[in-house]
Design a protein around this motif. Sequence first.
Motif, mmCIF file in Angstrom:
data_model
loop_
_atom_site.group_PDB
_atom_site.id
_atom_site.type_symbol
_atom_site.label_atom_id
_atom_site.label_comp_id
_atom_site.label_asym_id
_atom_site.label_seq_id
_atom_site.Cartn_x
_atom_site.Cartn_y
_atom_site.Cartn_z
ATOM 1 N N SER A 96 0.835 -1.189 0.000
ATOM 2 C CA SER A 96 0.000 0.000 0.000
ATOM 3 C C SER A 96 0.874 1.244 0.000
ATOM 4 C CB SER A 96 -0.929 0.007 1.214
ATOM 5 O OG SER A 96 -0.169 0.080 2.416
ATOM 6 N N GLY A 97 0.269 2.370 -0.360
ATOM 7 C CA GLY A 97 1.010 3.621 -0.352
ATOM 8 C C GLY A 97 0.089 4.798 -0.494
ATOM 9 N N VAL A 98 0.462 5.908 0.097
ATOM 10 C CA VAL A 98 -0.292 7.151 0.015
ATOM 11 C C VAL A 98 0.616 8.224 -0.563
ATOM 12 C CG1 VAL A 98 -1.523 8.934 1.285
ATOM 13 C CG2 VAL A 98 -1.766 6.543 1.960
ATOM 14 N N THR A 99 0.102 8.980 -1.529
ATOM 15 C CA THR A 99 0.875 10.027 -2.187
ATOM 16 C C THR A 99 0.216 11.381 -1.966
ATOM 17 O OG1 THR A 99 1.591 8.509 -3.930
ATOM 18 C CG2 THR A 99 1.758 10.865 -4.393
ATOM 19 N N ILE A 100 1.001 12.355 -1.559
ATOM 20 C CA ILE A 100 0.549 13.747 -1.502
ATOM 21 C C ILE A 100 1.022 14.426 -2.787
ATOM 22 C CG2 ILE A 100 0.664 15.939 -0.259
ATOM 23 C CD1 ILE A 100 1.311 14.366 2.255
ATOM 24 N N TYR A 101 0.103 15.080 -3.489
ATOM 25 C CA TYR A 101 0.459 15.682 -4.761
ATOM 26 C C TYR A 101 -0.244 17.034 -4.898
ATOM 27 C CZ TYR A 101 -4.199 14.332 -6.381
ATOM 28 O OH TYR A 101 -5.559 14.202 -6.515
ATOM 29 N N GLY A 102 0.166 17.791 -5.886
ATOM 30 C CA GLY A 102 -0.496 19.070 -6.093
ATOM 31 C C GLY A 102 0.139 19.897 -7.189
ATOM 32 N N ILE A 103 -0.445 21.063 -7.402
ATOM 33 C CA ILE A 103 0.036 22.029 -8.390
ATOM 34 C C ILE A 103 -0.065 23.420 -7.779
ATOM 35 C CG2 ILE A 103 -0.430 23.112 -10.629
ATOM 36 C CD1 ILE A 103 -1.615 20.418 -11.525
ATOM 37 N N VAL A 104 0.950 24.224 -7.961
ATOM 38 C CA VAL A 104 0.906 25.646 -7.618
ATOM 39 C C VAL A 104 1.187 26.421 -8.895
ATOM 40 C CG1 VAL A 104 1.824 27.505 -6.199
ATOM 41 C CG2 VAL A 104 1.720 25.177 -5.277
ATOM 42 N N ASP A 105 0.220 27.253 -9.296
ATOM 43 C CA ASP A 105 0.297 27.986 -10.566
ATOM 44 C C ASP A 105 -0.028 29.451 -10.279
ATOM 45 O OD1 ASP A 105 -0.333 29.262 -12.998
ATOM 46 O OD2 ASP A 105 -1.042 27.410 -13.899
ATOM 47 N N VAL A 106 0.943 30.341 -10.461
ATOM 48 C CA VAL A 106 0.741 31.766 -10.222
ATOM 49 C C VAL A 106 1.394 32.568 -11.340
ATOM 50 C CG1 VAL A 106 0.607 31.577 -7.706
ATOM 51 C CG2 VAL A 106 2.824 31.904 -8.800
ATOM 52 N N GLY A 107 0.916 33.824 -11.534
ATOM 53 C CA GLY A 107 1.523 34.657 -12.552
ATOM 54 C C GLY A 107 0.733 35.914 -12.829
ATOM 55 N N TYR A 108 1.080 36.559 -13.933
ATOM 56 C CA TYR A 108 0.446 37.803 -14.388
ATOM 57 C C TYR A 108 -0.684 37.457 -15.344
ATOM 58 C CZ TYR A 108 -0.215 42.039 -17.191
ATOM 59 O OH TYR A 108 -0.765 43.100 -17.870
ATOM 60 N N ILE A 109 -1.846 38.102 -15.174
ATOM 61 C CA ILE A 109 -3.010 37.832 -16.007
ATOM 62 C C ILE A 109 -3.667 39.149 -16.401
ATOM 63 C CG2 ILE A 109 -5.267 36.712 -16.117
ATOM 64 C CD1 ILE A 109 -4.104 34.936 -13.725
ATOM 65 N N ASN A 110 -3.973 39.282 -17.695
ATOM 66 C CA ASN A 110 -4.690 40.443 -18.204
ATOM 67 C C ASN A 110 -5.840 39.952 -19.082
ATOM 68 O OD1 ASN A 110 -4.029 43.109 -20.589
ATOM 69 N ND2 ASN A 110 -5.503 43.027 -18.943
ATOM 70 N N ILE A 111 -7.073 40.291 -18.709
ATOM 71 C CA ILE A 111 -8.260 39.879 -19.453
ATOM 72 C C ILE A 111 -9.047 41.112 -19.860
ATOM 73 C CG2 ILE A 111 -10.415 38.575 -19.387
ATOM 74 C CD1 ILE A 111 -9.196 36.785 -17.334
ATOM 75 N N LYS A 112 -9.413 41.180 -21.141
ATOM 76 C CA LYS A 112 -10.219 42.280 -21.654
ATOM 77 C C LYS A 112 -11.502 41.723 -22.254
ATOM 78 C CE LYS A 112 -6.188 45.139 -22.805
ATOM 79 N NZ LYS A 112 -5.463 45.857 -23.877
ATOM 80 N N THR A 113 -12.624 42.359 -21.940
ATOM 81 C CA THR A 113 -13.905 41.960 -22.518
ATOM 82 C C THR A 113 -14.538 43.163 -23.206
ATOM 83 O OG1 THR A 113 -15.269 42.514 -20.585
ATOM 84 C CG2 THR A 113 -14.224 40.362 -20.604
ATOM 85 N N ASN A 114 -15.207 42.897 -24.291
ATOM 86 C CA ASN A 114 -15.990 43.907 -24.997
ATOM 87 C C ASN A 114 -17.378 43.333 -25.243
ATOM 88 O OD1 ASN A 114 -14.101 46.196 -25.645
ATOM 89 N ND2 ASN A 114 -12.936 44.478 -26.476
#
Length: 404
Positions: free
Chosen positions: A25-43
């Motif tokens: 048996s085995g247990v795994t801790i996992y994950g993702i860290v995603d950060v950054g600059y974001i620019n969104i424009k809507t019309n």
Amino acid sequence: MNKSIFTIAACSVFSIYVSKASAQSGVTIYGIVDVGYINIKTNGTTIIPDEATNTVVFGNSAQQTSRLGFKGTEDLGGGVFAFFTLETDMQPANGFLSHWQDRQSFLGLGATSLGQFAIGTQNTPIYNQLAATDVGHTNNTPGSAVYPIYSKGGTRANGTFDDNAGVGGVSIALTTRTHSTLSFKTADVSGFTLAGIAIIRSDTLSAQSKTEPVPIKNSTSGWGISGQYIQEKFYLGVAYQALKSQNLGYGCAQPGACPSTAFTPDPKVWAWAEGGVNTQDNQYYAGATYDFGYFKTYLQFVNRKVTNLLDASYTLSRSAQQIGLRGFFTSNIESWANIGNGQYTTYGINSPSSKINAWQIGANYYLSKRTNLYAIYGIDKGGATSIYSATSVSSFASGVRVQF
């Protein structure tokens, strides 16, 4: 001396036991860290046609939803095994690190020669096939015709990057996860694999004296099935799911005890895992990839039709197709590009349809197998109709993603 020998023997037995247990048996801790600059424009949006926004933020989850998860397996012997997953989104750039939202949480049993089943909150068959055949790897940046992403609770098409953002997986094109789900998946047979789900969740009020409006009945049910075929560099996946949400509203179990006997909630599509409201939501997807070595080609198609259970003429429909390329220029520089179009009919009676156009380009620079820098630019456009103005959403995101 005897004590020392006894101690060494005991430690040896314990070490053998621990080693054997670890192998089983085995247990795994996992994950993702995603950060950054974001620019969104809507019309323009379908809610406020003349509105224009410009969002600039150091945010999170532009490429992939930040998350924390725990998964494990246990070998039960004879080719039988147990497995589980517990996973929540994370929001490292926002006011709250996490709302502990249930991305996936399930427990299952399997047999190597037969397949497996699990019960809990799980990805739908369509989302699993999308994830396997999506050129953008289901990123959370605008620019995909088959997987447009929007914020939870928001009416504006401003992406997934406000303080409620980071979850990902909420799309007008398809339902990604469902609660109260039994899933199965067969073992691989000559490249073929079959998988499916069944959903059962119903709450009914028993007749009793009540002086306040209470839920009379809420139920969600559905099923889905998918198949995939893999032959060397070729992959083909298809999926269909039919999801039903029935809500008979609020009222009084005791007649005359409330000012109003009952009311029926407004219909809603099945967007979040808990279900929709008074709708039949049918969706299907097909995707294929072929790996040429230096690059991989992608072909995708998705269709969705939502019908109001209380009025069959009240519907929403959407279909889109997309092609794309993805590959490595060097050993650590990867890029992709996709373009797609389709048609969308807003929710209502005899609503007009509009054309959909979307495209996206992106690149990854891998600092290691688990850490990369990225840059993504994409545009979603909706054509004008007799009721709504044309809409446009564009976004640029650049950041770093670490997987652990």
